[in-house]
Design a protein around this motif. Structure first.
Motif, PDB file in Angstrom:
ATOM      1  N   LEU A  22     -32.259  -8.461  52.861  1.00  0.00           N
ATOM      2  CA  LEU A  22     -30.825  -8.147  52.807  1.00  0.00           C
ATOM      3  C   LEU A  22     -30.524  -6.883  53.619  1.00  0.00           C
ATOM      4  O   LEU A  22     -29.488  -6.808  54.286  1.00  0.00           O
ATOM      5  N   ALA A  23     -31.422  -5.911  53.579  1.00  0.00           N
ATOM      6  CA  ALA A  23     -31.226  -4.693  54.382  1.00  0.00           C
ATOM      7  C   ALA A  23     -31.185  -5.033  55.866  1.00  0.00           C
ATOM      8  O   ALA A  23     -30.395  -4.454  56.619  1.00  0.00           O
ATOM      9  N   SER A  24     -31.985  -6.016  56.281  1.00  0.00           N
ATOM     10  CA  SER A  24     -31.968  -6.417  57.689  1.00  0.00           C
ATOM     11  C   SER A  24     -30.664  -7.114  58.060  1.00  0.00           C
ATOM     12  O   SER A  24     -30.356  -7.273  59.238  1.00  0.00           O
ATOM     13  N   ARG A  25     -29.886  -7.506  57.055  1.00  0.00           N
ATOM     14  CA  ARG A  25     -28.577  -8.146  57.260  1.00  0.00           C
ATOM     15  C   ARG A  25     -27.429  -7.164  57.040  1.00  0.00           C
ATOM     16  O   ARG A  25     -26.279  -7.558  56.930  1.00  0.00           O
ATOM     17  N   GLY A  26     -27.747  -5.881  56.920  1.00  0.00           N
ATOM     18  CA  GLY A  26     -26.711  -4.861  56.829  1.00  0.00           C
ATOM     19  C   GLY A  26     -26.476  -4.261  55.455  1.00  0.00           C
ATOM     20  O   GLY A  26     -25.672  -3.343  55.318  1.00  0.00           O
ATOM     21  N   ASN A 158     -33.766 -18.975  45.266  1.00  0.00           N
ATOM     22  CA  ASN A 158     -34.726 -20.036  45.586  1.00  0.00           C
ATOM     23  C   ASN A 158     -35.439 -19.819  46.915  1.00  0.00           C
ATOM     24  O   ASN A 158     -36.142 -20.709  47.384  1.00  0.00           O
ATOM     25  N   GLY A 159     -35.214 -18.682  47.553  1.00  0.00           N
ATOM     26  CA  GLY A 159     -35.889 -18.393  48.812  1.00  0.00           C
ATOM     27  C   GLY A 159     -35.065 -18.672  50.049  1.00  0.00           C
ATOM     28  O   GLY A 159     -35.489 -18.356  51.160  1.00  0.00           O
ATOM     29  N   ASP A 160     -33.884 -19.254  49.899  1.00  0.00           N
ATOM     30  CA  ASP A 160     -33.024 -19.568  51.039  1.00  0.00           C
ATOM     31  C   ASP A 160     -31.950 -18.481  51.158  1.00  0.00           C
ATOM     32  O   ASP A 160     -30.888 -18.570  50.542  1.00  0.00           O
ATOM     33  N   LEU A 161     -32.219 -17.461  51.955  1.00  0.00           N
ATOM     34  CA  LEU A 161     -31.335 -16.301  52.057  1.00  0.00           C
ATOM     35  C   LEU A 161     -29.963 -16.653  52.623  1.00  0.00           C
ATOM     36  O   LEU A 161     -28.940 -16.189  52.114  1.00  0.00           O
ATOM     37  N   ASP A 162     -29.908 -17.476  53.657  1.00  0.00           N
ATOM     38  CA  ASP A 162     -28.619 -17.804  54.271  1.00  0.00           C
ATOM     39  C   ASP A 162     -27.680 -18.494  53.287  1.00  0.00           C
ATOM     40  O   ASP A 162     -26.509 -18.133  53.168  1.00  0.00           O
ATOM     41  N   ALA A 164     -27.894 -18.400  50.011  1.00  0.00           N
ATOM     42  CA  ALA A 164     -27.581 -17.441  48.936  1.00  0.00           C
ATOM     43  C   ALA A 164     -26.476 -16.497  49.375  1.00  0.00           C
ATOM     44  O   ALA A 164     -25.526 -16.252  48.617  1.00  0.00           O
ATOM     45  N   LEU A 165     -26.559 -15.951  50.575  1.00  0.00           N
ATOM     46  CA  LEU A 165     -25.535 -15.023  51.061  1.00  0.00           C
ATOM     47  C   LEU A 165     -24.165 -15.678  51.114  1.00  0.00           C
ATOM     48  O   LEU A 165     -23.167 -15.070  50.711  1.00  0.00           O
ATOM     49  N   LYS A 166     -24.105 -16.908  51.592  1.00  0.00           N
ATOM     50  CA  LYS A 166     -22.810 -17.606  51.643  1.00  0.00           C
ATOM     51  C   LYS A 166     -22.241 -17.771  50.242  1.00  0.00           C
ATOM     52  O   LYS A 166     -21.048 -17.566  50.018  1.00  0.00           O
ATOM     53  N   HIS A 167     -23.102 -18.125  49.297  1.00  0.00           N
ATOM     54  CA  HIS A 167     -22.665 -18.303  47.912  1.00  0.00           C
ATOM     55  C   HIS A 167     -22.181 -16.970  47.305  1.00  0.00           C
ATOM     56  O   HIS A 167     -21.145 -16.911  46.662  1.00  0.00           O
ATOM     57  N   TRP A 168     -22.938 -15.899  47.523  1.00  0.00           N
ATOM     58  CA  TRP A 168     -22.604 -14.600  46.939  1.00  0.00           C
ATOM     59  C   TRP A 168     -21.333 -14.023  47.528  1.00  0.00           C
ATOM     60  O   TRP A 168     -20.600 -13.311  46.866  1.00  0.00           O
ATOM     61  N   GLN A 169     -21.068 -14.300  48.797  1.00  0.00           N
ATOM     62  CA  GLN A 169     -19.921 -13.698  49.467  1.00  0.00           C
ATOM     63  C   GLN A 169     -18.617 -14.442  49.177  1.00  0.00           C
ATOM     64  O   GLN A 169     -17.571 -14.011  49.595  1.00  0.00           O
ATOM     65  N   ARG A 170     -18.692 -15.562  48.451  1.00  0.00           N
ATOM     66  CA  ARG A 170     -17.473 -16.284  48.085  1.00  0.00           C
ATOM     67  C   ARG A 170     -16.748 -15.585  46.964  1.00  0.00           C
ATOM     68  O   ARG A 170     -17.236 -15.010  46.098  1.00  0.00           O
TER      69      ARG A 170
END
Length: 170
Positions: A22-26, A158-162, A164-170
């Motif tokens: 996540l840190a590598s994503r900002g 579950n290991g799928d960061l992309d 997860a991020l889309k879900h969390w940012q909703r």
């Protein structure tokens, strides 16, 4: 509204790996273990294991203040800390909300055998996240760990960061 990703998991469950991703994503990554290491050295090596909680308390407060400051500034944050109890999770969620952030609880479950294998490898390292953990200590960790209850609405990672991020940012 900035995100406050609050990780839940026992030592070795993958919290630091996810937090670094996540840190590598900002995201701003905040780690209680690294703050304790900076102040006191290695767990079980530079100080006795039984003194960890006393050493951890001021580090937790420092990281709590940093989390609030980062969220207030509008930055997404990931808390690299186990949040083993519901009370801890509730407190960190309240801190995030007071600072204008949106807390997201993320649970990283792992079974004992998987953790033992990871910890055996990690015990050979000397960095801040390389706690020397014996099988007996791991059993104690499991005895004290409270998995999140359904009503806490923790997301199981579950290991799928992309995704997860889309879900969390909703």
């Amino acid at each position: 509204m900035p995100l406050a990703v609050l990780l839940i998991g026992i030592t070795g469950s993958g919290k630091t790996t996810l937090a670094k991703a996540l840190a590598s994503r900002g995201f701003t990554r905040l780690s209680v273990d690294e703050e304790v290491h900076r102040l006191h050295g290695r767990y079980g090596i530079d100080y006795p294991e039984h003194t960890y909680l006393e050493r951890e308390r001021p580090a937790v407060e420092t990281i709590r203040q940093q989390l609030a400051a980062e969220l207030t500034a509008g930055h997404d944050v990931v808390l690299d800390h186990g949040l083993w109890t519901r009370a801890d999770r509730t407190t960190w969620q309240a801190t995030a909300r007071r600072a204008g952030g949106q807390p997201v609880l993320v649970y990283l479950p792992a079974d004992r055998d998987e953790l033992l294998a990871r910890l055996n490898e990690r015990n050979q390292r000397e960095d801040a996240n390389a706690l020397t953990v014996t099988p007996e200590a791991l059993d104690d960790f499991f005895a004290r760990f409270e998995p999140p209850a359904d009503d806490e609405r923790a997301v199981v990672y579950n290991g799928d960061l992309d995704t997860a991020l889309k879900h969390w940012q909703r």
